[in-house]
Design a protein around this motif. Structure first.
Motif, PDB file in Angstrom:
ATOM      1  N   UNK A 335      -4.817  15.107  -7.659  1.00  0.00           N
ATOM      2  CA  UNK A 335      -3.930  15.630  -8.641  1.00  0.00           C
ATOM      3  C   UNK A 335      -3.878  14.562  -9.911  1.00  0.00           C
ATOM      4  N   UNK A 336      -4.137  13.318  -9.678  1.00  0.00           N
ATOM      5  CA  UNK A 336      -4.430  12.470 -10.820  1.00  0.00           C
ATOM      6  C   UNK A 336      -5.405  12.622 -11.596  1.00  0.00           C
ATOM      7  N   UNK A 337      -6.612  13.394 -11.282  1.00  0.00           N
ATOM      8  CA  UNK A 337      -7.810  13.704 -12.004  1.00  0.00           C
ATOM      9  C   UNK A 337      -8.447  12.288 -12.249  1.00  0.00           C
ATOM     10  N   UNK A 338      -8.642  11.321 -11.410  1.00  0.00           N
ATOM     11  CA  UNK A 338      -9.075  10.194 -11.879  1.00  0.00           C
ATOM     12  C   UNK A 338     -10.607  10.043 -11.752  1.00  0.00           C
ATOM     13  N   UNK A 339     -11.572   9.224 -12.345  1.00  0.00           N
ATOM     14  CA  UNK A 339     -12.681   9.351 -11.942  1.00  0.00           C
ATOM     15  C   UNK A 339     -13.198   9.111 -10.755  1.00  0.00           C
ATOM     16  N   UNK A 340     -14.259   9.593 -10.048  1.00  0.00           N
ATOM     17  CA  UNK A 340     -14.643   9.627  -8.629  1.00  0.00           C
ATOM     18  C   UNK A 340     -14.582   8.141  -8.110  1.00  0.00           C
ATOM     19  N   UNK A 341     -15.142   7.160  -8.724  1.00  0.00           N
ATOM     20  CA  UNK A 341     -15.072   5.908  -8.294  1.00  0.00           C
ATOM     21  C   UNK A 341     -13.756   5.171  -8.213  1.00  0.00           C
ATOM     22  N   UNK A 342     -12.919   5.717  -9.033  1.00  0.00           N
ATOM     23  CA  UNK A 342     -11.578   5.189  -8.749  1.00  0.00           C
ATOM     24  C   UNK A 342     -10.749   5.966  -7.564  1.00  0.00           C
ATOM     25  N   UNK A 343     -10.898   7.306  -7.745  1.00  0.00           N
ATOM     26  CA  UNK A 343     -10.154   8.161  -6.657  1.00  0.00           C
ATOM     27  C   UNK A 343     -10.724   7.842  -5.176  1.00  0.00           C
ATOM     28  N   UNK A 344     -12.238   7.623  -5.245  1.00  0.00           N
ATOM     29  CA  UNK A 344     -12.754   7.448  -3.901  1.00  0.00           C
ATOM     30  C   UNK A 344     -12.245   6.191  -3.147  1.00  0.00           C
ATOM     31  N   UNK A 345     -11.594   5.199  -4.112  1.00  0.00           N
ATOM     32  CA  UNK A 345     -11.466   3.609  -3.549  1.00  0.00           C
ATOM     33  C   UNK A 345      -9.926   3.373  -3.343  1.00  0.00           C
ATOM     34  N   UNK A 346      -9.033   4.610  -3.512  1.00  0.00           N
ATOM     35  CA  UNK A 346      -7.723   4.221  -3.273  1.00  0.00           C
ATOM     36  C   UNK A 346      -7.178   3.908  -1.882  1.00  0.00           C
ATOM     37  N   UNK A 347      -6.323   2.926  -1.965  1.00  0.00           N
ATOM     38  CA  UNK A 347      -5.666   2.415  -0.794  1.00  0.00           C
ATOM     39  C   UNK A 347      -4.142   2.488  -1.126  1.00  0.00           C
ATOM     40  N   UNK A 348      -3.383   2.437   0.210  1.00  0.00           N
ATOM     41  CA  UNK A 348      -1.984   2.315  -0.172  1.00  0.00           C
ATOM     42  C   UNK A 348      -1.455   1.246   1.053  1.00  0.00           C
ATOM     43  N   UNK A 349      -0.678   0.104   0.329  1.00  0.00           N
ATOM     44  CA  UNK A 349      -0.176  -0.816   0.969  1.00  0.00           C
ATOM     45  C   UNK A 349       1.522  -0.279   1.048  1.00  0.00           C
ATOM     46  N   UNK A 350       2.218  -0.333   2.389  1.00  0.00           N
ATOM     47  CA  UNK A 350       3.481  -0.319   2.080  1.00  0.00           C
ATOM     48  C   UNK A 350       4.423  -1.104   3.121  1.00  0.00           C
ATOM     49  N   UNK A 351       5.283  -1.503   2.632  1.00  0.00           N
ATOM     50  CA  UNK A 351       6.237  -2.467   3.236  1.00  0.00           C
ATOM     51  C   UNK A 351       7.428  -2.499   3.839  1.00  0.00           C
ATOM     52  N   UNK A 352       7.820  -3.368   4.778  1.00  0.00           N
ATOM     53  CA  UNK A 352       8.983  -3.156   5.453  1.00  0.00           C
ATOM     54  C   UNK A 352       9.840  -4.485   5.680  1.00  0.00           C
ATOM     55  N   UNK A 353      10.848  -4.484   6.088  1.00  0.00           N
ATOM     56  CA  UNK A 353      11.772  -5.754   5.961  1.00  0.00           C
ATOM     57  C   UNK A 353      10.937  -6.802   6.654  1.00  0.00           C
ATOM     58  N   UNK A 354      10.177  -6.293   7.807  1.00  0.00           N
ATOM     59  CA  UNK A 354       9.349  -7.698   8.801  1.00  0.00           C
ATOM     60  C   UNK A 354       8.170  -8.299   8.052  1.00  0.00           C
TER      61      UNK A 354
END
Ligand code: PLP
Length: 378
Positions: A335-354
């Protein structure tokens, strides 16, 4: 192991497991049973409801336990459409909702509803005006999440509620707050949403428990599960008492140290943005206000699935998007309509109290190694 996927699910503290074990093994009565073992559980269920409701900022009488966030979302969408069935058959939602909301909307399309999917900007931002300008006189429901689970973007629910009250007071508002509950400050009583979905396993509680807040504008809500009359007759089924106990204990543990936990997550996020931002070809995604526990980035040119596998083999758990979309391209990133080389490389980091700063540094080192040793192929 370095676990940086708290938006997918969270580990439960020992005290949560203990609270659940006690209920499973010792206080195992059915809350509907008439003898003391059952009566004790009935009282406990109401106590757990009060604990969760207090953290959500609403009266306990407005909170219904469900089996998960997905169930709460599906119930909200169908109940809102049911309540407003005489108003019209139009729904406004966003293109970046969790599939629990999107698929519920698609199901409503099959029932003859028209759905407008509001698209975000390339930075993931959706403004209140983006939503409000899609609303029509026949809009039964607006469903917009509070925090996006892949980007961390925070959406302006209070402003949307105010706009709806002024322009279309009968339209009901649902917000999926599964990633917002105990992550960003809000209170159900003042947010202005008629339905709010939350889930236990994103905040150190067990999987398989969620809750739906139903506001007072929803008269006689449509029951989700007719049956034995549990949950005020709206969601029957013998109560999942151990899950409820674990959910309430997790809420208690988080709220006791909420400010400290949120400050810690915000500091981790800022640190992650800095150290990851120094990696060549790495772009930080998402703009506007954000939740403290999610950072989405793209290693432009390097396929995210390969990154996740490579880091996974080193004991580092990150996600290539929502855990619910394994192997498939994420609809949020699309849905962000990013160029393929950007959208293909997306990763998510998510944090917790630990999560520690060292966890972030080791993840950044592994990402840099991935960048330096693998060829970009996108
Ligand atoms: N909504 C959002 C924004 C989520 O992130 C999730 C879980 O990933 C859900 C709903 C579904 O919650 P549950 O796993 O409790 O069904």
């Amino acid at each position: 192991m370095i676990y940086l996927d708290h938006a997918a699910t969270t580990p439960i503290p020992r005290a949560v497991a203990d609270a659940m074990y006690e209920v499973l093994a010792e206080r195992f009565g059915n809350p509907s049973s008439q003898y003391p073992l059952g009566a004790d559980m009935k009282r406990a269920v109401e106590q757990w409801r009060r604990t969760v409701a207090q953290a959500l900022g609403c009266d306990a009488g407005r909170l219904y336990f469900t089996s998960c966030g997905t169930e709460a979302d599906a119930w909200a969408v169908t109940a809102a459409c049911w309540q407003n069935r005489h108003l019209g058959k139009h729904i406004v939602t966003t293109a970046v909702e969790h599939s629990a909301v999107l698929e519920s909307c698609r199901w409503m399309e099959k029932q003859g509803y028209e759905v407008t999917y509001v698209a975000p900007g390339s930075d993931g931002v959706i403004t209140a005006e983006d939503i409000l300008s899609a609303v029509r006189p026949d809009t039964a429901l607006v469903s917009c999440m509070l925090v996006n689970n892949e980007l961390g973007c925070l959406y302006p629910i209070e402003e949307i509620a105010r706009g709806l009250a002024a322009r279309n007071p009968k339209t009901l508002l649902h917000t999926d707050a599964v990633q917002g509950f105990l992550k960003v400050p809000f209170a159900a009583n003042t947010l202005g949403a008629d339905f709010i979905s939350i889930s236990g396993h994103k905040i150190g509680g067990p999987k398989g428990i969620g809750a739906l807040y139903i506001g007072q504008r929803v008269k006689n809500p449509r029951p989700l599960l007719p049956g034995g009359g549990q949950e005020g007759g709206l969601r029957s089924g013998t109560e999942a008492t151990a899950q409820m106990a674990g959910f309430a204990k997790a809420v208690e543990l988080r709220t006791e140290r909420l400010d400290e936990i949120l400050d810690h997550m915000a500091a981790l996020r800022a640190h992650a943005a800095e150290v990851l931002g120094a990696i060549p070809d790495l772009k930080i995604l998402g703009g506007g206000p954000a939740a403290p526990h999610i950072l989405s980035v793209s290693l432009e040119g390097w396929p995210s699935q390969n990154i996740v596998t490579d880091l996974g083999s080193q004991g580092i758990c990150i996600s290539a998007g929502s855990a619910c979309h394994r192997g498939k391209p994420s609809h949020v990133v699309a849905a962000l309509k990013l160029p393929k080389k950007v959208s293909g490389g997306v990763i998510r980091l998510s944090f917790g109290p630990e999560t520690t700063f060292d966890d972030i540094d080791r993840c950044a080192e592994a990402l840099r190694r991935h960048h330096d040793t693998r060829m970009p192929i996108l």
